[in-house]
Design a protein around this motif. Structure first.
Motif, PDB file in Angstrom:
ATOM      1  N   PHE A 181      26.159  -8.417  12.182  1.00 12.87           N
ATOM      2  CA  PHE A 181      25.951  -7.065  12.188  1.00 12.87           C
ATOM      3  C   PHE A 181      24.503  -6.847  11.959  1.00 12.87           C
ATOM      4  CE2 PHE A 181      30.354  -6.959  11.660  1.00 12.87           C
ATOM      5  CZ  PHE A 181      30.884  -6.062  11.791  1.00 12.87           C
ATOM      6  N   VAL A 182      23.919  -5.735  12.847  1.00 13.43           N
ATOM      7  CA  VAL A 182      22.797  -5.242  12.496  1.00 13.43           C
ATOM      8  C   VAL A 182      22.953  -3.746  12.618  1.00 13.43           C
ATOM      9  CG1 VAL A 182      20.510  -4.542  13.548  1.00 13.43           C
ATOM     10  CG2 VAL A 182      21.352  -6.884  13.488  1.00 13.43           C
ATOM     11  N   MET A 183      22.397  -2.948  11.354  1.00 19.46           N
ATOM     12  CA  MET A 183      22.416  -1.442  11.358  1.00 19.46           C
ATOM     13  C   MET A 183      21.151  -0.933  11.956  1.00 19.46           C
ATOM     14  SD  MET A 183      22.763   1.013   7.955  1.00 19.46           S
ATOM     15  CE  MET A 183      24.422   0.687   7.839  1.00 19.46           C
ATOM     16  N   ILE A 184      21.338   0.222  12.712  1.00 19.13           N
ATOM     17  CA  ILE A 184      20.230   0.788  13.186  1.00 19.13           C
ATOM     18  C   ILE A 184      19.554   2.085  12.629  1.00 19.13           C
ATOM     19  CG2 ILE A 184      19.309   1.801  15.314  1.00 19.13           C
ATOM     20  CD1 ILE A 184      20.309  -1.095  15.780  1.00 19.13           C
ATOM     21  N   SER A 185      18.385   2.144  12.318  1.00 23.32           N
ATOM     22  CA  SER A 185      17.681   3.250  11.552  1.00 23.32           C
ATOM     23  C   SER A 185      17.967   4.711  12.345  1.00 23.32           C
ATOM     24  CB  SER A 185      16.369   2.717  11.273  1.00 23.32           C
ATOM     25  OG  SER A 185      15.591   4.045  11.665  1.00 23.32           O
ATOM     26  N   LEU A 186      17.736   5.768  11.687  1.00 21.02           N
ATOM     27  CA  LEU A 186      17.947   7.199  12.184  1.00 21.02           C
ATOM     28  C   LEU A 186      16.360   7.665  12.426  1.00 21.02           C
ATOM     29  CD1 LEU A 186      20.492   9.087   9.908  1.00 21.02           C
ATOM     30  CD2 LEU A 186      20.593   7.424  12.117  1.00 21.02           C
ATOM     31  N   ALA A 187      15.372   6.773  12.094  1.00 18.06           N
ATOM     32  CA  ALA A 187      14.069   7.289  12.318  1.00 18.06           C
ATOM     33  C   ALA A 187      13.621   7.179  13.769  1.00 18.06           C
ATOM     34  CB  ALA A 187      13.023   6.201  11.242  1.00 18.06           C
ATOM     35  N   THR A 188      12.564   7.509  14.245  1.00 17.90           N
ATOM     36  CA  THR A 188      11.936   7.678  15.394  1.00 17.90           C
ATOM     37  C   THR A 188      10.670   6.847  15.307  1.00 17.90           C
ATOM     38  OG1 THR A 188      12.555   9.754  16.158  1.00 17.90           O
ATOM     39  CG2 THR A 188      10.989   8.838  17.499  1.00 17.90           C
ATOM     40  N   TYR A 189      10.599   5.690  16.554  1.00 18.05           N
ATOM     41  CA  TYR A 189       9.382   4.909  16.247  1.00 18.05           C
ATOM     42  C   TYR A 189       8.472   5.058  17.459  1.00 18.05           C
ATOM     43  CZ  TYR A 189      12.286   2.810  12.693  1.00 18.05           C
ATOM     44  OH  TYR A 189      13.112   2.375  11.660  1.00 18.05           O
ATOM     45  N   SER A 190       7.339   5.968  17.344  1.00 14.72           N
ATOM     46  CA  SER A 190       6.664   6.358  18.372  1.00 14.72           C
ATOM     47  C   SER A 190       6.098   5.406  19.170  1.00 14.72           C
ATOM     48  CB  SER A 190       5.507   7.272  17.753  1.00 14.72           C
ATOM     49  OG  SER A 190       4.791   6.517  16.813  1.00 14.72           O
ATOM     50  N   LYS A 191       5.941   4.074  18.819  1.00 15.98           N
ATOM     51  CA  LYS A 191       5.091   3.042  19.386  1.00 15.98           C
ATOM     52  C   LYS A 191       6.218   2.222  20.089  1.00 15.98           C
ATOM     53  CE  LYS A 191       0.759   2.742  17.288  1.00 15.98           C
ATOM     54  NZ  LYS A 191       0.001   2.011  16.477  1.00 15.98           N
ATOM     55  N   ILE A 192       7.514   2.597  20.061  1.00 18.50           N
ATOM     56  CA  ILE A 192       8.733   1.788  20.765  1.00 18.50           C
ATOM     57  C   ILE A 192       9.353   2.738  21.727  1.00 18.50           C
ATOM     58  CG2 ILE A 192      10.939   0.272  20.480  1.00 18.50           C
ATOM     59  CD1 ILE A 192       9.586  -0.587  17.689  1.00 18.50           C
ATOM     60  N   TYR A 248       7.694   1.421   6.919  1.00 16.71           N
ATOM     61  CA  TYR A 248       6.513   2.033   7.091  1.00 16.71           C
ATOM     62  C   TYR A 248       6.664   3.506   7.201  1.00 16.71           C
ATOM     63  CZ  TYR A 248       4.048  -2.241   7.650  1.00 16.71           C
ATOM     64  OH  TYR A 248       3.554  -3.410   7.459  1.00 16.71           O
ATOM     65  N   VAL A 249       7.729   4.072   6.727  1.00 16.19           N
ATOM     66  CA  VAL A 249       7.919   5.593   6.558  1.00 16.19           C
ATOM     67  C   VAL A 249       7.699   6.265   5.354  1.00 16.19           C
ATOM     68  CG1 VAL A 249       9.581   5.234   8.716  1.00 16.19           C
ATOM     69  CG2 VAL A 249      10.552   5.744   6.459  1.00 16.19           C
ATOM     70  N   ARG A 250       7.792   7.387   5.282  1.00 10.75           N
ATOM     71  CA  ARG A 250       7.829   8.143   3.939  1.00 10.75           C
ATOM     72  C   ARG A 250       8.874   8.864   3.733  1.00 10.75           C
ATOM     73  NH1 ARG A 250       2.895   8.489   1.199  1.00 10.75           N
ATOM     74  NH2 ARG A 250       1.102   7.543   2.317  1.00 10.75           N
ATOM     75  N   GLY A 251       9.447   9.637   4.908  1.00 15.87           N
ATOM     76  CA  GLY A 251      10.757  10.384   4.677  1.00 15.87           C
ATOM     77  C   GLY A 251      12.101   9.541   4.426  1.00 15.87           C
ATOM     78  N   ASN A 252      13.098   9.832   3.687  1.00 12.79           N
ATOM     79  CA  ASN A 252      14.183   9.315   3.618  1.00 12.79           C
ATOM     80  C   ASN A 252      15.448  10.097   4.716  1.00 12.79           C
ATOM     81  OD1 ASN A 252      16.846   8.529   3.063  1.00 12.79           O
ATOM     82  ND2 ASN A 252      16.606   8.660   1.045  1.00 12.79           N
ATOM     83  N   SER A 297       0.901  -1.120   0.014  1.00 10.26           N
ATOM     84  CA  SER A 297      -0.007  -0.059   0.002  1.00 10.26           C
ATOM     85  C   SER A 297       0.789   1.310  -0.116  1.00 10.26           C
ATOM     86  CB  SER A 297      -0.758   0.048   1.227  1.00 10.26           C
ATOM     87  OG  SER A 297      -0.224   0.201   2.354  1.00 10.26           O
ATOM     88  N   LEU A 298       2.071   1.298   0.470  1.00 13.45           N
ATOM     89  CA  LEU A 298       2.944   2.438   0.515  1.00 13.45           C
ATOM     90  C   LEU A 298       3.964   2.269  -0.918  1.00 13.45           C
ATOM     91  CD1 LEU A 298       3.640   4.749   2.162  1.00 13.45           C
ATOM     92  CD2 LEU A 298       5.154   3.381   3.559  1.00 13.45           C
ATOM     93  N   GLY A 299       4.363   1.226  -1.139  1.00 17.18           N
ATOM     94  CA  GLY A 299       5.165   0.952  -2.309  1.00 17.18           C
ATOM     95  C   GLY A 299       6.291   2.110  -2.565  1.00 17.18           C
ATOM     96  N   ARG A 300       6.169   2.608  -3.538  1.00 12.85           N
ATOM     97  CA  ARG A 300       7.285   3.632  -3.829  1.00 12.85           C
ATOM     98  C   ARG A 300       7.059   5.009  -3.151  1.00 12.85           C
ATOM     99  NH1 ARG A 300       8.571   1.967 -10.298  1.00 12.85           N
ATOM    100  NH2 ARG A 300       9.948   0.159  -9.550  1.00 12.85           N
ATOM    101  N   ASN A 301       5.942   5.052  -2.400  1.00 13.86           N
ATOM    102  CA  ASN A 301       5.957   6.238  -1.328  1.00 13.86           C
ATOM    103  C   ASN A 301       6.846   6.255  -0.240  1.00 13.86           C
ATOM    104  OD1 ASN A 301       4.097   7.863  -3.232  1.00 13.86           O
ATOM    105  ND2 ASN A 301       2.320   6.281  -2.513  1.00 13.86           N
ATOM    106  N   ASN A 302       7.457   5.082  -0.039  1.00 11.36           N
ATOM    107  CA  ASN A 302       8.247   4.728   1.013  1.00 11.36           C
ATOM    108  C   ASN A 302       9.562   5.185   0.537  1.00 11.36           C
ATOM    109  OD1 ASN A 302      10.685   2.577   1.518  1.00 11.36           O
ATOM    110  ND2 ASN A 302       9.383   3.546   3.489  1.00 11.36           N
ATOM    111  N   GLY A 303      10.012   6.624   0.827  1.00  7.21           N
ATOM    112  CA  GLY A 303      11.151   7.530   0.667  1.00  7.21           C
ATOM    113  C   GLY A 303      12.551   6.508   0.526  1.00  7.21           C
ATOM    114  N   PRO A 304      12.941   5.933   1.691  1.00  2.00           N
ATOM    115  CA  PRO A 304      14.345   5.246   1.548  1.00  2.00           C
ATOM    116  C   PRO A 304      14.435   4.052   0.918  1.00  2.00           C
ATOM    117  CG  PRO A 304      12.993   5.152   3.681  1.00  2.00           C
ATOM    118  CD  PRO A 304      12.148   5.910   3.085  1.00  2.00           C
ATOM    119  N   VAL A 341       9.379   9.682  11.314  1.00  2.00           N
ATOM    120  CA  VAL A 341       8.841   9.178  12.268  1.00  2.00           C
ATOM    121  C   VAL A 341       7.919   7.828  11.626  1.00  2.00           C
ATOM    122  CG1 VAL A 341       7.006   9.038  14.276  1.00  2.00           C
ATOM    123  CG2 VAL A 341       8.725  10.967  13.843  1.00  2.00           C
ATOM    124  N   ASP A 342       8.108   6.427  12.238  1.00  3.45           N
ATOM    125  CA  ASP A 342       7.404   5.488  12.023  1.00  3.45           C
ATOM    126  C   ASP A 342       6.301   5.283  13.199  1.00  3.45           C
ATOM    127  OD1 ASP A 342       6.240   2.977  12.516  1.00  3.45           O
ATOM    128  OD2 ASP A 342       7.873   2.040  11.159  1.00  3.45           O
TER     129      ASP A 342
END
Length: 405
Positions: free
Chosen positions: A287-298, A251-255, A201-208, A263-264
């Motif tokens: 290795f696991v890489m951590i995202s720079l987004a904020t997860y409001s429900k976490i 689940y984000v839009r911005g890159n 439903s988000l597809g290419r509207n997901n920026g990153p 924000v997710d």
């Protein structure tokens, strides 16, 4: 990283278990989790007392022989242009004992030229007690629009969406070939596979991710099976892989490379989109890489990369990850531009991170000095940093970059 605008960044079917020499430990036995086994010996993230393996003793020996600045340098990965390396930036990395490099941008010069660059960087690596501590040399070799290295000797890798349409056995086989090419070029760590689930439903509207077809698919099941197959292929060819971007950028839009305040507001600690990470960790992802987004429900108050709830709580405690936690880019990314440079490193390490990635090496001096100062002032932080250095050295042991023989 996520995509560096024209993306340069930014990790199942049946779980594969690869044959290993008698002296090799499984990742699980070595404290790095799971059942992809590696062709190189693996060491625990922290020294065990009674049942130390020889490899653990080697990590302890190297750690003990290091100066303070050498230890701190192991916590950093600095970006170097793959096509036009800047000697001044390379000198900064050397001066501050930086233990890992990221080949950035785009290079079409092929495996031989890349190997020449990697070898020249390795020649500058620190020596401790007469033993060279090799560099982790990484890049973004996902496929599609995110493939840093191309030219003679490198395959043209299709996008994640195309890879996701393949059988897992085909993907694992192809990934082993891509990893072998990286290995021949002197690259021992890939900042892939992408384990982000982008809903249809988000597809290419997901920026990153979605915008560049970086995802393996639109369901947790497809992403899980194919990120695991990709990682298993890399384990087969003895190149370290990285699951990214935890806890997911689908689940984000911005890159986050180009956008502040991403924000997710969907993902929770039990969302299906966490499944590819959970499964990859069980299978031995180093290795696991951590995202720079904020997860409001976490953790609504902190970006994931600065959140102990995300790193120490969800990733370490809940999912049981014992390997190396690497940041997404803390150098040029717009998502962290408002955070003072020194605090980017301090906040990530304090939250439980191990390896600070900055595509801009000129930020390393301010970051390392801040870490050294905090270590001198705070015993708990110093202990945490020591554990991170052990994890990084353990990964280097796994990659064949550390030898006490």
């Amino acid at each position: 990283m996520t995509s560096q605008q024209a993306p340069s960044h930014g990790p199942k079917g049946k779980r594969a278990v690869w044959p290993v020499p008698l002296l090799t430990l499984s990742l699980a036995a070595a404290g790095l989790g799971g059942t992809y086994t590696s062709h190189a010996a693996v060491v625990p993230e922290a020294p065990a007392s009674a049942t130390r393996s020889t490899t653990a003793t080697c990590v302890d020996k190297v750690f003990a022989g290091m100066t303070g600045p050498q230890r701190v340098g192991q916590l950093f990965m600095g970006g170097i242009s793959a096509s036009n390396p800047d000697q001044k930036r390379i000198q900064v990395l050397r001066q501050y004992h930086v233990g890992s490099v990221f080949l950035a941008g785009r290079s079409t010069s092929g495996t031989k030229a890349t190997r020449s660059l990697a070898d020249s960087l390795q020649a500058k690596a620190d020596t401790v007690s007469g033993h060279r501590v090799g560099l982790l040399v990484s890049t973004d070799q996902e496929g599609g629009q995110v493939q840093v290295l191309s030219g003679p000797g490198f395959s043209t890798i299709p996008s994640g969406l195309v890879q996701g349409s393949w059988s897992t056995s085909k993907l694992r086989s192809e990934a082993a070939v891509w990893a072998k090419q990286l290995k021949s070029a002197g690259v021992n760590l890939n900042l892939a596979p992408v384990a982000d689930v982008v809903p249809a439903s988000l597809g290419r509207n997901n920026g990153p991710i979605g915008r560049y077809d970086r995802e393996f698919g639109h369901t947790a099941a497809i992403v899980t099976s194919h990120s695991n197959a990709f990682a298993a292929g890399f384990a087969q060819s003895n190149v370290l892989a990285t699951l990214k971007h935890f806890p997911g950028l689908g689940y984000v839009r911005g890159n986050t490379d180009t956008t502040a305040n991403v924000v997710d507001s969907v993902t929770t600690s039990t969302s299906a989109s966490i499944t590819p990470f959970r499964s990859g960790i069980k299978a031995g992802a180093p290795f696991v890489m951590i995202s720079l987004a904020t997860y409001s429900k976490i953790d609504a108050k902190h970006q994931a990369v600065f959140s102990s709830t995300v790193i120490q709580g969800l990733l370490r405690k809940t999912l049981g990850f014992k390997g190396v936690v690497i940041s997404d880019d803390l150098g040029k990314a717009v998502a962290v531009k408002s955070v003072p440079v020194a605090d980017r490193a301090l906040n990530f390490l304090s939250a439980g991170g191990d390896l600070v990635l900055t595509v801009e090496p000129n930020l390393v001096p301010a970051m390392t000095k801040a870490v050294q100062t905090r270590m001198a002032q705070n015993a708990a932080f110093r202990t945490q940093v020591d554990q991170s250095v052990h994890r990084v050295l353990a990964a280097k042991q796994q990659a064949g970059l550390l030898s006490c023989g």
